[in-house]
Design a protein around this motif. Sequence first.
Motif, PDB file in Angstrom:
ATOM      1  N   GLY A  13     -14.813   4.742 -16.220  1.00 55.63           N
ATOM      2  CA  GLY A  13     -14.781   3.713 -15.181  1.00 55.63           C
ATOM      3  C   GLY A  13     -13.392   3.330 -14.703  1.00 55.63           C
ATOM      4  N   ALA A  14     -12.377   4.157 -15.008  1.00 57.14           N
ATOM      5  CA  ALA A  14     -11.033   3.888 -14.484  1.00 57.14           C
ATOM      6  C   ALA A  14     -10.958   4.400 -13.048  1.00 57.14           C
ATOM      7  CB  ALA A  14      -9.976   4.577 -15.346  1.00 57.14           C
ATOM      8  N   ASP A  15     -10.284   3.658 -12.192  1.00 52.35           N
ATOM      9  CA  ASP A  15     -10.075   4.107 -10.814  1.00 52.35           C
ATOM     10  C   ASP A  15      -8.821   4.981 -10.749  1.00 52.35           C
ATOM     11  OD1 ASP A  15     -12.266   3.085  -9.584  1.00 52.35           O
ATOM     12  OD2 ASP A  15     -11.269   1.309  -8.770  1.00 52.35           O
ATOM     13  N   VAL A  16      -8.959   6.157 -10.164  1.00 44.35           N
ATOM     14  CA  VAL A  16      -7.842   7.092 -10.010  1.00 44.35           C
ATOM     15  C   VAL A  16      -7.591   7.245  -8.510  1.00 44.35           C
ATOM     16  CG1 VAL A  16      -7.017   9.435 -10.476  1.00 44.35           C
ATOM     17  CG2 VAL A  16      -8.510   8.282 -12.142  1.00 44.35           C
ATOM     18  N   ASP A  17      -6.523   6.627  -8.030  1.00 50.82           N
ATOM     19  CA  ASP A  17      -6.158   6.668  -6.609  1.00 50.82           C
ATOM     20  C   ASP A  17      -5.101   7.759  -6.438  1.00 50.82           C
ATOM     21  OD1 ASP A  17      -5.531   6.133  -3.966  1.00 50.82           O
ATOM     22  OD2 ASP A  17      -5.270   3.978  -4.246  1.00 50.82           O
ATOM     23  N   VAL A  18      -5.374   8.685  -5.527  1.00 49.42           N
ATOM     24  CA  VAL A  18      -4.545   9.879  -5.369  1.00 49.42           C
ATOM     25  C   VAL A  18      -4.065   9.978  -3.926  1.00 49.42           C
ATOM     26  CG1 VAL A  18      -4.512  12.385  -5.621  1.00 49.42           C
ATOM     27  CG2 VAL A  18      -6.064  11.036  -7.030  1.00 49.42           C
ATOM     28  N   TRP A  19      -2.809  10.340  -3.724  1.00 47.33           N
ATOM     29  CA  TRP A  19      -2.344  10.625  -2.361  1.00 47.33           C
ATOM     30  C   TRP A  19      -1.175  11.606  -2.440  1.00 47.33           C
ATOM     31  CZ3 TRP A  19      -1.225   6.410  -5.212  1.00 47.33           C
ATOM     32  CH2 TRP A  19       0.065   5.880  -5.223  1.00 47.33           C
ATOM     33  N   HIS A  20      -1.100  12.491  -1.452  1.00 53.06           N
ATOM     34  CA  HIS A  20       0.028  13.427  -1.439  1.00 53.06           C
ATOM     35  C   HIS A  20       0.291  13.938  -0.032  1.00 53.06           C
ATOM     36  CE1 HIS A  20      -2.221  17.300  -1.200  1.00 53.06           C
ATOM     37  NE2 HIS A  20      -3.133  16.718  -1.960  1.00 53.06           N
ATOM     38  N   ALA A  21       1.468  14.537   0.123  1.00 50.60           N
ATOM     39  CA  ALA A  21       1.860  15.106   1.418  1.00 50.60           C
ATOM     40  C   ALA A  21       1.174  16.454   1.608  1.00 50.60           C
ATOM     41  CB  ALA A  21       3.382  15.278   1.469  1.00 50.60           C
ATOM     42  N   SER A  22       1.087  16.874   2.854  1.00 53.34           N
ATOM     43  CA  SER A  22       0.495  18.170   3.178  1.00 53.34           C
ATOM     44  C   SER A  22       1.475  19.287   2.828  1.00 53.34           C
ATOM     45  CB  SER A  22       0.183  18.223   4.674  1.00 53.34           C
ATOM     46  OG  SER A  22       1.387  18.459   5.387  1.00 53.34           O
ATOM     47  N   PRO A  23       0.993  20.541   2.887  1.00 53.35           N
ATOM     48  CA  PRO A  23       1.912  21.664   2.633  1.00 53.35           C
ATOM     49  C   PRO A  23       3.032  21.790   3.663  1.00 53.35           C
ATOM     50  CG  PRO A  23      -0.348  22.328   2.273  1.00 53.35           C
ATOM     51  CD  PRO A  23      -0.407  20.977   2.918  1.00 53.35           C
ATOM     52  N   VAL A  24       2.977  21.039   4.767  1.00 56.84           N
ATOM     53  CA  VAL A  24       4.139  21.020   5.660  1.00 56.84           C
ATOM     54  C   VAL A  24       5.042  19.820   5.371  1.00 56.84           C
ATOM     55  CG1 VAL A  24       3.019  22.307   7.512  1.00 56.84           C
ATOM     56  CG2 VAL A  24       2.918  19.828   7.538  1.00 56.84           C
ATOM     57  N   GLY A  25       4.694  19.035   4.349  1.00 61.68           N
ATOM     58  CA  GLY A  25       5.605  17.984   3.895  1.00 61.68           C
ATOM     59  C   GLY A  25       5.442  16.646   4.588  1.00 61.68           C
TER      60      GLY A  25
END
Length: 296
Positions: A144-156
């Motif tokens: 039940g832990a929330d895992v918030d993910v974000w990242h840049a695209s392969p063009v940065g």
Amino acid sequence: MVIEHESEITGAVEAAMAQTPDARLREVMAAFVRHSHAFLREVRPTEDEFEAGMRFLVGIGQATSEVKNEVVLAADVLGISTLVGLLNNPIGCGQTAAALLGPFWRGSAPRYPLGANLVQSPTPGLPLFVSGAVRDIDGRPLAGADVDVWHASPVGLYDNQDPEQADMNLRGLFTTDAEGRFRFRSVRPAGYPVPTDGPVGDLLRAQRRHPYRPAHIHFMITRPGFKTLITQIFADDADHLETDVTFSVIRSIVGHYTLHEDGPAPAPDVEGAFYTLQYDFVLEPGEMRIPIPPIA
Ligand SMILES: [Fe+2]
């Protein structure tokens, strides 16, 4: 107090602030005045230099908008954000090492089922399958832990910097299962330059510094009763790993992005090469706090 000599000013300011009822505010401001006055006595800025410094501060405020936080960026490239993070999250105490939130967390990522794909619009790059678990200091799985993910695209570029990407592309919020596990699909991110069109870019150019960050995925993991973990998992083969412009790379959060030259991939529609990343996170007991998003 009537000032007779330059040396009296620091004490005069401290005395003027001595009645501050909030003890922590009193302590912080007294130390700020002492250290900033000591800095000025060491540097002895000319009046032109002082005006330039004031213009920089005004400029980072004016350059901040819904899509970019130049104030956070300035703190990042001066090592201030990482220092504050490490003072509050010491390395080597059992929990996963922290890394800075950065200026691009939006705080409103869509919630997806485990295994979902973060890609919301056509995005180049090799598929990446990320999996891991969230545990407490004693190794017990945290369901039940929330895992918030974000990242840049392969063009940065992040979604909000790039009109080619759908809103919320490469962002997602997942909840760990009964064994504390999470997994999602995306594409392998690239490193990227921090924005250099504002006063921070002018500073980096004046210092002959490159603006690049090594490829990474941002994670924020929250669960009631545990201290919020904000970190980044870097690629061990990324460019600029040794010279991150924001000083965020800690050995233990360099992950191994494994290249698989051919299948079978964890998804039937993937043909040819893909990457996998496996990383487990450890939370320590404490207060769950959600930061204020630096951008909308
Ligand atoms: Fe980032």
